[in-house]
Enzyme design. Structure first.
Site, short mmCIF file in Angstrom:
data_model
loop_
_atom_site.label_atom_id
_atom_site.label_comp_id
_atom_site.label_asym_id
_atom_site.label_seq_id
_atom_site.Cartn_x
_atom_site.Cartn_y
_atom_site.Cartn_z
N TYR A 147 0.66 -1.61 -0.30
CA TYR A 147 -0.02 -0.63 0.32
C TYR A 147 0.94 1.45 0.15
O TYR A 147 0.44 2.31 0.15
CB TYR A 147 -0.92 0.22 1.05
N LYS A 196 3.61 -15.50 3.17
CA LYS A 196 3.57 -15.99 1.45
C LYS A 196 5.20 -16.67 1.61
O LYS A 196 5.73 -16.47 0.56
CB LYS A 196 3.27 -15.44 0.54
N ASP A 228 -2.92 -18.35 1.28
CA ASP A 228 -3.44 -18.97 0.67
C ASP A 228 -4.32 -20.42 0.95
O ASP A 228 -5.34 -20.39 1.24
CB ASP A 228 -3.05 -19.96 -0.32
N ASP A 252 -6.25 -7.11 4.51
CA ASP A 252 -7.07 -6.35 3.74
C ASP A 252 -7.86 -7.68 3.46
O ASP A 252 -9.27 -7.19 3.48
CB ASP A 252 -6.77 -5.56 2.45
N ASP A 256 -12.20 -9.11 5.21
CA ASP A 256 -13.55 -9.04 3.54
C ASP A 256 -13.83 -10.65 4.59
O ASP A 256 -15.08 -10.63 4.77
CB ASP A 256 -13.15 -8.79 2.97
C1 IPM Z 1 -10.35 -1.35 4.04
C2 IPM Z 1 -10.61 -0.75 2.88
C3 IPM Z 1 -9.54 -0.08 2.91
C4 IPM Z 1 -8.40 -1.04 2.73
C5 IPM Z 1 -9.54 0.84 1.11
C6 IPM Z 1 -10.93 1.33 0.85
C7 IPM Z 1 -7.85 1.64 0.75
O1 IPM Z 1 -10.49 -1.67 1.94
O2 IPM Z 1 -9.72 -0.54 5.08
O3 IPM Z 1 -9.79 -2.68 4.27
O4 IPM Z 1 -7.67 -2.01 1.02
O5 IPM Z 1 -7.21 -0.58 3.42
MG MG Z 2 -10.84 -3.82 2.24
#
Ligand code: IPM
Ligand code: MG
Length: 364
Positions: A147, A196, A228, A252, A256
């Site tokens: 990032y 990884k 993975d 990240d 999710d």
């Molecule tokens: C998160 C989001 C952010 C990230 C985006 C919006 C830049 O997906 O906070 O997980 O990738 O960190």
């Molecule tokens: Mg995210």
């Protein structure tokens, strides 16, 4: 006690959910005789509309004067919003990355657990969930890696080429590893470091440094897992995890996945902390532009983020417990926003949910 709290309403459903969290904070202030001074901060699309930039120096400077910042969500629909016709460094997400970096928010905590009342929403089979469900936390490094590495898109001999750089130094790894082990000490004492290492040099450094830190916490079980495999294990057997420690990009993606596995992404909070007690608190979900302004969003993730803020930045444990139990009570009483609604429960709006939680706080 007196505290100064920054509020980032942001974009999409952000303003609605922050308003409900503020209601809850006001109820806490009244009940426990605290004073919360709020200051509104611009970030993301709202900041672009007002100033042309997704993050300004004023926002950073004002945030630094706060004890903590509570945020809704930022960003819009990438296909239709004019914000996405700007160059990448001027889009809403750049504001979020910028404030994380500017405030040194390197430790991102993302809990993912199954609410007993919401077991039906969990997409996993009963035999995987088991009787107790699961309760894990992802500790994601937030200010390094891909990032924030050097990046460039260039033309090499007529071929368009893009480069992103994944770089970590041992100090960046050590400080986040320590956070993860400290958190594990207060939980089930297990850290799974995810990387990884069969491919990446940076991952091999993560293994080396985290293994050193692990020696300082002999009570904590420490293991390594390839990313993975971890993606697979999260749906195969999430109960095996307590604390997942990982770098920015892997965190990240895995966070999710972990939140989806709980079946209730509208319920999950997060905290981004720096070296001090200061933190930025936000729901784990996004800005949901499709339902913005309709008063149907689930404000619980933001309300639970406010509870995390009470606990981690303001050191108000009892108040945080109170908010968390009020959330459990409204769920037990059958109140549901549309995203977690099932037959036999009572559907409420975003503000209806905020009111229900506030009422319980006031009455108890
Ligand atoms: C998160 C989001 C952010 C990230 C985006 C919006 C830049 O997906 O906070 O997980 O990738 O960190
Ligand atoms: Mg995210």
């Amino acid at each position: 006690m007196e505290f100064k709290i920054g509020l980032i309403h942001g974009d999409g459903i952000g303003p609605e959910i922050v308003n409900e969290a503020q209601k809850v904070l006001d109820a806490v202030a009244g009940k426990y005789h605290h004073t919360f001074h709020y200051t509104n901060l611009l970030l993301g699309g709202a900041s672009i509309d007002a100033t042309g930039l997704p993050l300004t120096e004023e926002t950073v400077a004002e945030a630094r004067t706060c004890d903590a910042v509570l945020m809704g969500s930022i960003g819009g629909d990438a296909k239709t919003s004019p914000w996405y016709r700007l160059e990448p460094s001027k889009r809403p997400e750049a504001g979020l990355l910028g404030i994380r970096k500017a405030l040194g928010l390197f430790a991102n905590l993302r809990p993912a657990y199954l609410y007993n009342e919401l077991r039906d929403a969990c997409p996993l089979k009963d035999e995987i969930i088991g009787d107790e469900g699961f309760n894990l936390i992802i500790v994601r490094e937030l200010t390094g890696g891909l990032y924030f590495g050097a990046r460039e898109t260039k033309n090499i001999d007529g071929v368009e080429t893009a480069v992103d750089t994944l770089s970590y130094n041992e100090n960046e790894i050590r400080r986040i590893a320590k956070r993860a082990f400290e958190i594990a000490m207060k939980r089930n004492k297990k850290v799974t470091e995810v990387d990884k290492a069969n491919v990446l040099d940076s991952s091999r450094l993560w293994r080396k440094v985290t293994a050193e830190v692990a020696k300082e916490y002999p009570e904590v079980t420490y293991e390594n897992m390839l990313v993975d495999n971890c993606a697979m294990q999260l749906v195969r057997d999430p109960k095996q995890f307590d604390v997942i420690l990982t770098e920015n990009m892997f965190g990240d993606i895995l966070s999710d996945e972990a939140s989806m596995v709980t079946g209730s992404i509208g319920m999950l909070s997060s905290a981004s902390l720096n070296e001090t007690s200061f933190g930025l608190y936000e729901p784990s979900h996004g800005s949901a532009p499709d339902i913005a302004g309709k008063n149907i969003a689930n404000p619980i993730a933001t309300i639970l983020s406010a509870a995390m803020m009470l606990r981690y930045s303001l050191n108000l444990d009892e108040e945080a417990d109170d908010v968390e139990s009020a959330v459990e009570r409204v769920l037990a009483d059958g109140y549901r926003t549309g995203d977690i609604y099932s037959e036999g429960t009572t559907k409420v709006t975003c503000s209806g949910m905020g009111d229900a939680i506030t009422a319980i706080l006031k009455e108890a």
